[in-house]
Design a protein around this motif. Structure first.
Motif, PDB file in Angstrom:
ATOM      1  N   TYR A   1      55.121  36.092  51.179  1.00  0.00           N
ATOM      2  CA  TYR A   1      55.041  37.239  52.079  1.00  0.00           C
ATOM      3  C   TYR A   1      53.594  37.447  52.520  1.00  0.00           C
ATOM      4  CZ  TYR A   1      59.506  38.331  49.835  1.00  0.00           C
ATOM      5  OH  TYR A   1      60.777  38.261  49.343  1.00  0.00           O
ATOM      6  N   GLN A   2      53.430  37.916  53.731  1.00  0.00           N
ATOM      7  CA  GLN A   2      52.124  38.374  54.196  1.00  0.00           C
ATOM      8  C   GLN A   2      52.142  39.904  54.104  1.00  0.00           C
ATOM      9  OE1 GLN A   2      49.578  36.079  55.448  1.00  0.00           O
ATOM     10  NE2 GLN A   2      51.024  34.879  54.244  1.00  0.00           N
TER      11      GLN A   2
ATOM     12  N   LEU B   1      42.014  46.617  48.666  1.00  0.00           N
ATOM     13  CA  LEU B   1      41.306  45.848  47.633  1.00  0.00           C
ATOM     14  C   LEU B   1      39.930  46.428  47.356  1.00  0.00           C
ATOM     15  CD1 LEU B   1      43.123  43.519  49.134  1.00  0.00           C
ATOM     16  CD2 LEU B   1      41.460  41.992  48.105  1.00  0.00           C
ATOM     17  N   VAL B   2      39.486  46.184  46.124  1.00  0.00           N
ATOM     18  CA  VAL B   2      38.070  46.336  45.824  1.00  0.00           C
ATOM     19  C   VAL B   2      37.450  44.947  45.929  1.00  0.00           C
ATOM     20  CG1 VAL B   2      36.344  46.971  44.104  1.00  0.00           C
ATOM     21  CG2 VAL B   2      38.484  48.241  44.226  1.00  0.00           C
ATOM     22  N   ARG B   3      36.529  44.804  46.868  1.00  0.00           N
ATOM     23  CA  ARG B   3      35.791  43.537  47.008  1.00  0.00           C
ATOM     24  C   ARG B   3      34.433  43.647  46.325  1.00  0.00           C
ATOM     25  NH1 ARG B   3      37.589  38.537  48.295  1.00  0.00           N
ATOM     26  NH2 ARG B   3      39.306  38.665  49.721  1.00  0.00           N
ATOM     27  N   GLU B   4      33.916  44.894  46.318  1.00  0.00           N
ATOM     28  CA  GLU B   4      32.576  45.137  45.795  1.00  0.00           C
ATOM     29  C   GLU B   4      32.571  46.548  45.215  1.00  0.00           C
ATOM     30  OE1 GLU B   4      28.170  45.643  47.767  1.00  0.00           O
ATOM     31  OE2 GLU B   4      29.751  44.750  48.951  1.00  0.00           O
ATOM     32  N   ASN B   5      32.035  46.693  44.005  1.00  0.00           N
ATOM     33  CA  ASN B   5      31.983  48.033  43.396  1.00  0.00           C
ATOM     34  C   ASN B   5      31.102  48.958  44.204  1.00  0.00           C
ATOM     35  OD1 ASN B   5      32.176  46.358  40.342  1.00  0.00           O
ATOM     36  ND2 ASN B   5      33.690  47.829  41.024  1.00  0.00           N
ATOM     37  N   ASN B   6      31.550  50.221  44.255  1.00  0.00           N
ATOM     38  CA  ASN B   6      30.797  51.281  44.934  1.00  0.00           C
ATOM     39  C   ASN B   6      30.597  51.037  46.435  1.00  0.00           C
ATOM     40  OD1 ASN B   6      30.384  53.101  42.728  1.00  0.00           O
ATOM     41  ND2 ASN B   6      29.129  51.470  41.843  1.00  0.00           N
ATOM     42  N   ALA B   7      31.474  50.227  46.998  1.00  0.00           N
ATOM     43  CA  ALA B   7      31.544  50.063  48.455  1.00  0.00           C
ATOM     44  C   ALA B   7      32.936  50.529  48.869  1.00  0.00           C
ATOM     45  CB  ALA B   7      31.336  48.602  48.823  1.00  0.00           C
TER      46      ALA B   7
ATOM     47  N   VAL C   1      38.601  47.800  50.965  1.00  0.00           N
ATOM     48  CA  VAL C   1      38.891  47.063  52.197  1.00  0.00           C
ATOM     49  C   VAL C   1      40.396  46.829  52.292  1.00  0.00           C
ATOM     50  CG1 VAL C   1      36.641  45.947  52.379  1.00  0.00           C
ATOM     51  CG2 VAL C   1      38.442  44.861  51.039  1.00  0.00           C
ATOM     52  N   VAL C   2      40.875  46.788  53.533  1.00  0.00           N
ATOM     53  CA  VAL C   2      42.297  46.514  53.754  1.00  0.00           C
ATOM     54  C   VAL C   2      42.398  45.128  54.373  1.00  0.00           C
ATOM     55  CG1 VAL C   2      44.414  47.314  54.881  1.00  0.00           C
ATOM     56  CG2 VAL C   2      42.708  48.977  54.089  1.00  0.00           C
ATOM     57  N   GLU C   3      43.109  44.253  53.685  1.00  0.00           N
ATOM     58  CA  GLU C   3      43.202  42.857  54.119  1.00  0.00           C
ATOM     59  C   GLU C   3      44.658  42.417  54.141  1.00  0.00           C
ATOM     60  OE1 GLU C   3      41.057  40.152  51.603  1.00  0.00           O
ATOM     61  OE2 GLU C   3      39.227  41.361  51.670  1.00  0.00           O
ATOM     62  N   THR C   4      44.896  41.335  54.860  1.00  0.00           N
ATOM     63  CA  THR C   4      46.212  40.696  54.769  1.00  0.00           C
ATOM     64  C   THR C   4      46.154  39.694  53.631  1.00  0.00           C
ATOM     65  OG1 THR C   4      46.617  40.981  57.125  1.00  0.00           O
ATOM     66  CG2 THR C   4      47.930  39.307  55.993  1.00  0.00           C
ATOM     67  N   ILE C   5      47.046  39.878  52.669  1.00  0.00           N
ATOM     68  CA  ILE C   5      47.099  38.971  51.524  1.00  0.00           C
ATOM     69  C   ILE C   5      48.421  38.218  51.537  1.00  0.00           C
ATOM     70  CG2 ILE C   5      45.601  40.487  50.158  1.00  0.00           C
ATOM     71  CD1 ILE C   5      48.144  41.226  48.496  1.00  0.00           C
TER      72      ILE C   5
ATOM     73  N   ASP D   1      44.099  35.640  48.769  1.00  0.00           N
ATOM     74  CA  ASP D   1      43.481  36.097  50.016  1.00  0.00           C
ATOM     75  C   ASP D   1      43.682  35.066  51.129  1.00  0.00           C
ATOM     76  OD1 ASP D   1      41.569  34.132  49.664  1.00  0.00           O
ATOM     77  OD2 ASP D   1      39.949  35.523  49.137  1.00  0.00           O
ATOM     78  N   ALA D   2      43.077  35.355  52.286  1.00  0.00           N
ATOM     79  CA  ALA D   2      43.313  34.510  53.464  1.00  0.00           C
ATOM     80  C   ALA D   2      42.840  33.073  53.237  1.00  0.00           C
ATOM     81  CB  ALA D   2      42.618  35.119  54.677  1.00  0.00           C
ATOM     82  N   GLU D   3      41.905  32.888  52.317  1.00  0.00           N
ATOM     83  CA  GLU D   3      41.419  31.527  52.021  1.00  0.00           C
ATOM     84  C   GLU D   3      42.192  30.877  50.874  1.00  0.00           C
ATOM     85  OE1 GLU D   3      37.291  32.092  51.206  1.00  0.00           O
ATOM     86  OE2 GLU D   3      36.884  32.769  53.255  1.00  0.00           O
ATOM     87  N   GLY D   4      43.208  31.586  50.389  1.00  0.00           N
ATOM     88  CA  GLY D   4      44.018  31.022  49.310  1.00  0.00           C
ATOM     89  C   GLY D   4      43.443  31.258  47.927  1.00  0.00           C
ATOM     90  N   LYS D   5      42.394  32.086  47.855  1.00  0.00           N
ATOM     91  CA  LYS D   5      41.802  32.358  46.537  1.00  0.00           C
ATOM     92  C   LYS D   5      42.604  33.447  45.820  1.00  0.00           C
ATOM     93  CE  LYS D   5      37.052  31.219  47.701  1.00  0.00           C
ATOM     94  NZ  LYS D   5      36.050  31.822  48.572  1.00  0.00           N
ATOM     95  N   PRO D   6      42.792  33.286  44.485  1.00  0.00           N
ATOM     96  CA  PRO D   6      43.568  34.301  43.758  1.00  0.00           C
ATOM     97  C   PRO D   6      42.888  35.659  43.736  1.00  0.00           C
ATOM     98  CG  PRO D   6      42.789  32.548  42.279  1.00  0.00           C
ATOM     99  CD  PRO D   6      42.352  32.180  43.651  1.00  0.00           C
ATOM    100  N   LEU D   7      43.702  36.702  43.778  1.00  0.00           N
ATOM    101  CA  LEU D   7      43.200  38.082  43.727  1.00  0.00           C
ATOM    102  C   LEU D   7      43.748  38.747  42.477  1.00  0.00           C
ATOM    103  CD1 LEU D   7      44.046  39.012  47.428  1.00  0.00           C
ATOM    104  CD2 LEU D   7      41.726  38.768  46.491  1.00  0.00           C
ATOM    105  N   SER D   8      42.878  39.384  41.706  1.00  0.00           N
ATOM    106  CA  SER D   8      43.352  40.137  40.545  1.00  0.00           C
ATOM    107  C   SER D   8      44.212  41.305  41.006  1.00  0.00           C
ATOM    108  CB  SER D   8      42.167  40.685  39.755  1.00  0.00           C
ATOM    109  OG  SER D   8      41.422  39.627  39.202  1.00  0.00           O
ATOM    110  N   ILE D   9      45.047  41.790  40.097  1.00  0.00           N
ATOM    111  CA  ILE D   9      45.858  42.988  40.390  1.00  0.00           C
ATOM    112  C   ILE D   9      45.590  44.023  39.313  1.00  0.00           C
ATOM    113  CG2 ILE D   9      47.698  41.955  41.761  1.00  0.00           C
ATOM    114  CD1 ILE D   9      49.315  41.674  39.140  1.00  0.00           C
ATOM    115  N   PHE D  10      45.545  45.274  39.721  1.00  0.00           N
ATOM    116  CA  PHE D  10      45.242  46.356  38.796  1.00  0.00           C
ATOM    117  C   PHE D  10      46.437  46.601  37.872  1.00  0.00           C
ATOM    118  CE2 PHE D  10      44.152  51.184  38.564  1.00  0.00           C
ATOM    119  CZ  PHE D  10      43.695  51.018  37.274  1.00  0.00           C
TER     120      PHE D  10
END
Ligand code: APR
Ligand code: ZN
Length: 373
Positions: free
Chosen positions: A3-4, A9-15, A18-22, A126-135
């Motif tokens: 699914y798309q 997501l949190v990409r960077e702490n204290n920033a 971000v909303v991305e298509t995963i 993510d869009a590059e196929g890298k795994p994303l952690s889940i909370f």
């Protein structure tokens, strides 16, 4: 078919989040995929952003979600496509010591699913196929999520709006459960609740449901104190700078509280909660503090006053018992859910939802997902 999905997501702490298509992969054995209907924005999600909960980015946020099952993996027998389910941010294996004694919130499997599914892998990329952690084994601040069955509870949502259902899976369970499951507040008790946010308002409701005679809400935000009264607080107290809050609360309660609940996430506030107790009173840590935060107590207060200092993880949840129980109280008109939802957002508005949470503008903000069909 993977699914798309749009996800926060949190990409960077204290920033800003971000909303991305995963990409969300199909369920494997003992997993299922859900399309989210609603996901609450909880302070614990914000704590991942700030690093109070130190989970290395990138992390897909969200642990307070409701959705419909759209696919089931091999071996799944307790769930079917079309079921309405809530996420549980603790995995419940059902067989470890803690599950066996009726304390699934302490399940050994949960420690293995802090940033992944219980098997240590993720279905999110993510869009590059890298795994994303889940909370917390969830990652449900997304249009679609694949979860392990041990993180999912089937509910009967008839007559309950999705945004109300979602809140049951964390904020309501955590606050209500702290009073009802952990403290076991008795009728006539004197209670103090520190922090009247999404969790604290439900601790107040739990105390009220248990028949507390006095419930003091403590919060520096006046708007939260007004809300607290609507949820059952009999008294309110805004901590004044330089004032000894514990002393002021002992005076206000006529000698101290039987139960005090820390629903903020600060050791300093837990010290106030412990300090405002009367003899034989119980202070309950509900909020999530930084890993290095501490509190110290004088040993004599434990011995000579027989005070109790304890914690309530997830409101001592037995999600498969307590989620239906809480929904039952709501359906019977004995528990408020609608009034908790003060703002609805689209997933694209997730950054604003977090700003509003940090600024204390909501009882609870909820991200709504339109039907994808
Ligand atoms: N004393 C009392 N209340 C405080 C204080 C303080 N020193 N500092 C902040 N607060 C209040 C805020 O004004 C706010 O109303 O605490 C409340 C926190 O509410 P939310 O931000 O809505 O947080 P919530 O989702 O309720 O979570 C509270 O429980 O699950 C944990 O990680 C979560 O630690 C967090 C806590
Ligand atoms: Zn939460």
């Amino acid at each position: 078919m993977p699914y798309q999905a749009r996800a926060a997501l949190v990409r960077e702490n204290n920033a800003p989040v971000v909303v991305e298509t995963i990409t969300v992969a199909d369920p494997r054995r003992d997993e299922l995929t859900i399309e989210l209907q609603a996901c609450g924005v909880c302070h614990s999600d914000l704590s991942v952003v700030t690093g109070t909960l130190p989970l290395p980015p990138p992390v897909v946020l969200g642990h307070e979600g409701v959705g419909k099952v759209v696919a089931i993996g091999e071996g799944v027998t307790d769930f079917a496509v079309g079921d309405t389910v809530l996420s549980s941010f603790v995995s419940m294996c059902g067989t470890c010591r803690w599950c066996s004694i009726g304390r699934p919130e302490l399940c050994n499997l949960a420690a293995k699913s802090v940033t992944t599914l219980p098997d240590g892998t993720v279905r999110t990329f993510d869009a590059e196929g890298k795994p994303l952690s889940i909370f917390s084994g969830c990652g449900v601040m997304a249009e679609v999520a694949t979860l392990h069955v041990s993180n999912v509870v089937k509910i009967d949502a008839t007559g309950v709006a999705p945004e109300c259902c979602a809140l049951v899976s964390c904020g309501v369970m955590t606050g209500f459960g702290a009073a009802v499951n952990t403290a076991k507040v008795e009728p006539g008790s004197v209670c103090v609740v520190f922090g009247a946010g999404g969790v604290g308002l439900n601790a107040i409701q739990g105390c009220a449901t248990s028949g507390a005679s006095m419930i003091v809400a403590v919060d520096p935000n006046d708007a939260k104190l007004t809300l607290a009264k609507a949820f059952g607080a009999t008294h309110v107290y805004a901590p004044a700078p330089g004032e000894d809050a514990a002393k002021a609360l002992r005076k206000l309660t006529g000698g101290g509280a039987d139960y005090a609940f820390e629903c903020v996430g600060l050791g300093s506030v837990l010290a106030q909660a412990y300090g405002c107790l009367r003899k034989a009173g119980t202070a309950v840590m509900v909020g999530v503090a930084r890993p290095d935060d501490q509190v110290s107590v004088r040993c004599g207060t434990l011995l000579f006053e027989e005070k109790t200092l304890t914690g309530s993880l997830y409101g001592g949840a037995r999600p498969r018992v307590d989620f239906p129980r809480i929904l039952g109280l709501y359906k019977a008109g004995k528990l408020k859910l609608d009034e908790l939802v003060t703002q609805r957002y689209t997933i694209e508005e997730a950054p604003k939802a977090f700003d509003d949470l940090a600024a204390g503008r909501n009882a609870r903000g909820v991200i709504m997902f339109p039907n994808r069909a």
